[in-house]
Design a protein around this motif. Structure first.
Motif, short mmCIF file in Angstrom:
data_model
loop_
_atom_site.label_atom_id
_atom_site.label_comp_id
_atom_site.label_asym_id
_atom_site.label_seq_id
_atom_site.Cartn_x
_atom_site.Cartn_y
_atom_site.Cartn_z
N GLU A 21 -24.48 -37.68 22.50
CA GLU A 21 -23.29 -37.01 23.05
C GLU A 21 -22.75 -35.91 22.15
OE1 GLU A 21 -21.83 -40.38 20.47
OE2 GLU A 21 -23.48 -40.01 21.89
N HIS A 22 -23.30 -35.77 20.95
CA HIS A 22 -22.77 -34.78 20.02
C HIS A 22 -23.78 -34.42 18.95
CE1 HIS A 22 -20.00 -32.57 17.49
NE2 HIS A 22 -20.28 -33.38 16.48
N THR A 23 -24.00 -33.11 18.79
CA THR A 23 -24.78 -32.59 17.67
C THR A 23 -23.85 -31.70 16.86
OG1 THR A 23 -26.87 -32.63 18.87
CG2 THR A 23 -26.74 -31.17 16.96
N CYS A 24 -23.69 -32.03 15.59
CA CYS A 24 -22.73 -31.31 14.75
C CYS A 24 -23.15 -29.84 14.60
CB CYS A 24 -22.65 -31.97 13.37
SG CYS A 24 -21.55 -31.10 12.24
N PRO A 25 -22.31 -28.88 15.02
CA PRO A 25 -22.67 -27.47 14.90
C PRO A 25 -22.79 -27.01 13.45
CG PRO A 25 -20.39 -27.71 15.62
CD PRO A 25 -21.00 -29.07 15.68
N TYR A 26 -21.98 -27.59 12.56
CA TYR A 26 -22.06 -27.19 11.16
C TYR A 26 -23.32 -27.71 10.51
CZ TYR A 26 -17.30 -25.57 11.70
OH TYR A 26 -16.19 -24.89 12.13
N GLY A 27 -23.85 -28.81 11.04
CA GLY A 27 -25.14 -29.29 10.56
C GLY A 27 -26.25 -28.30 10.91
N LEU A 28 -26.21 -27.79 12.14
CA LEU A 28 -27.19 -26.78 12.55
C LEU A 28 -27.05 -25.52 11.71
CD1 LEU A 28 -26.98 -27.20 16.43
CD2 LEU A 28 -28.92 -27.79 14.97
N LYS A 29 -25.80 -25.12 11.43
CA LYS A 29 -25.58 -23.93 10.62
C LYS A 29 -26.09 -24.13 9.19
CE LYS A 29 -21.67 -21.73 12.96
NZ LYS A 29 -20.31 -21.18 12.79
N ASP A 78 -19.24 -25.18 4.32
CA ASP A 78 -18.46 -24.22 3.53
C ASP A 78 -18.90 -24.23 2.07
OD1 ASP A 78 -17.06 -23.52 5.77
OD2 ASP A 78 -15.29 -24.73 5.30
N ASP A 79 -19.13 -25.43 1.53
CA ASP A 79 -19.58 -25.54 0.14
C ASP A 79 -20.96 -24.90 -0.04
OD1 ASP A 79 -17.30 -27.10 -0.69
OD2 ASP A 79 -18.21 -28.79 0.36
N LEU A 80 -21.79 -25.05 0.98
CA LEU A 80 -23.13 -24.48 0.92
C LEU A 80 -23.06 -22.95 0.91
CD1 LEU A 80 -26.04 -25.54 0.87
CD2 LEU A 80 -26.10 -25.31 3.36
N GLN A 81 -22.15 -22.39 1.70
CA GLN A 81 -21.96 -20.94 1.70
C GLN A 81 -21.52 -20.44 0.33
OE1 GLN A 81 -19.30 -20.55 5.21
NE2 GLN A 81 -20.87 -19.18 6.00
N VAL A 82 -20.61 -21.17 -0.30
CA VAL A 82 -20.16 -20.80 -1.64
C VAL A 82 -21.33 -20.90 -2.63
CG1 VAL A 82 -18.66 -21.48 -3.56
CG2 VAL A 82 -17.78 -21.47 -1.21
N PHE A 84 -24.46 -20.46 -2.19
CA PHE A 84 -25.39 -19.34 -2.05
C PHE A 84 -24.70 -17.98 -2.17
CE2 PHE A 84 -28.03 -22.49 0.43
CZ PHE A 84 -29.04 -22.57 -0.53
N GLY A 85 -23.43 -17.98 -2.53
CA GLY A 85 -22.71 -16.72 -2.71
C GLY A 85 -22.36 -16.02 -1.42
N LYS A 86 -22.35 -16.78 -0.31
CA LYS A 86 -22.02 -16.21 0.99
C LYS A 86 -20.52 -16.25 1.29
CE LYS A 86 -26.42 -15.70 2.01
NZ LYS A 86 -27.03 -14.36 2.13
N ALA A 87 -19.77 -16.96 0.45
CA ALA A 87 -18.33 -17.07 0.67
C ALA A 87 -17.65 -17.14 -0.68
CB ALA A 87 -18.00 -18.32 1.49
N ASP A 88 -16.41 -16.70 -0.72
CA ASP A 88 -15.61 -16.70 -1.93
C ASP A 88 -14.85 -18.03 -2.02
OD1 ASP A 88 -13.88 -16.33 -4.02
OD2 ASP A 88 -13.02 -14.45 -3.28
N PRO A 89 -15.05 -18.79 -3.09
CA PRO A 89 -14.36 -20.09 -3.20
C PRO A 89 -12.85 -19.96 -3.25
CG PRO A 89 -15.43 -19.52 -5.26
CD PRO A 89 -15.91 -18.53 -4.24
N ASP A 90 -12.36 -18.79 -3.66
CA ASP A 90 -10.91 -18.57 -3.75
C ASP A 90 -10.36 -17.84 -2.55
OD1 ASP A 90 -10.84 -19.73 -6.34
OD2 ASP A 90 -11.54 -17.84 -7.20
#
Length: 253
Positions: A21-29, A78-82, A84-90
């Motif tokens: 009934e549910h596949t986590c979209p953030y897991g796919l991302k 979100d932590d994964l993006q940080v 890999f330098g894809k997001a700013d932790p601050d």
């Protein structure tokens, strides 16, 4: 954070919810991001709520997905993006992206109208259509959730603070005036309305940002936006004022 980019160290372990009934979209991302970074993903599916809760309890985490690289827990998407330098932790979440997208669409649509009407890309009418189309799109964003917009609007609009219902009326005025201006009809109505709300808006934003030095979110693209209040909203209002003045001059010339 150090990363081993050698060929034998490019495996990541991912735990994510995959239920009927549910596949986590953030897991796919997360899986997509890891693969784009060159990792082979050891993909573990959490197939029941009980299995998911047991995993979270075992690893003392509150959410899934969770990614592990070289035995180290990286965290959620979100932590994964940080990592890999894809997001700013601050990053505080504030962004001009919504208004950039909106104004870009308005500008391109204005050019399209100009091409259809005049078989050229740019005329003075292009600028007018850009302003009026921006008003329509901005008004539509506010109308999506007028309650949320009106609440945020009360933080800085001078008239709304005195007359709360103005926050509910404003999106209809902005959208309606933009439609009339785009069609170039009923200038006697649309121009004064746009001049009124544009002037009040410009004064309100200038006072809040440049006199009171307040750091607020702008309600210009709706009440759920993270656009900082400042020059964008001021430009929106000044654009309405300028176009209204020009249309009134042409009307009575």
């Amino acid at each position: 954070m150090p990363k081993d980019n050698s060929a034998d160290a490019r495996t990541a372990v991912l735990y994510r919810m995959v239920m009927p009934e549910h596949t986590c979209p953030y897991g796919l991302k997360s899986k997509d991001l890891l693969e784009r970074q060159g990792y082979t993903v050891e993909d573990h599916h959490l197939k029941t709520k009980e299995e998911t809760e047991a995993f979270k309890s075992e690893h003392d985490v509150k959410t899934t997905p969770q990614t592990f690289i070289d035995g180290q827990r990286i965290g959620g998407h979100d932590d994964l993006q940080v990592y890999f330098g894809k997001a700013d932790p601050d990053d505080d979440g504030l962004s001009y992206t919504p208004v950039i997208a909106l104004f870009s669409v308005a500008a391109l649509t204005a050019v399209a109208f100009t091409w259809y009407a005049f078989q050229t890309l740019l005329t003075w009418q292009t600028l007018g259509w850009f302003v009026s189309l921006s008003m329509i799109l901005l008004g539509l964003q506010k109308l999506k959730d007028i309650e949320s917009f009106s609440t945020m609007f009360l933080n800085y609009d001078l008239l709304a603070k005195r007359w709360v219902r103005y926050g509910y009326i404003y999106p209809f005025i902005e959208t309606g005036a933009g439609i009339l201006m785009t069609a170039m009809v009923a200038t006697w109505l649309s121009a004064p309305l746009a001049l009124l709300i544009g002037t009040i808006g410009a004064v309100s934003v200038f006072k809040a940002v440049y006199i009171d030095k307040r750091e607020l979110k702008c309600a210009c693209v709706g009440g759920d936006s993270n656009v900082p209040l400042g020059f964008v909203s001021l430009t929106e209002n000044l654009g309405m004022v300028a176009m209204s003045v020009v249309m009134l001059v042409l009307l009575f010339a």
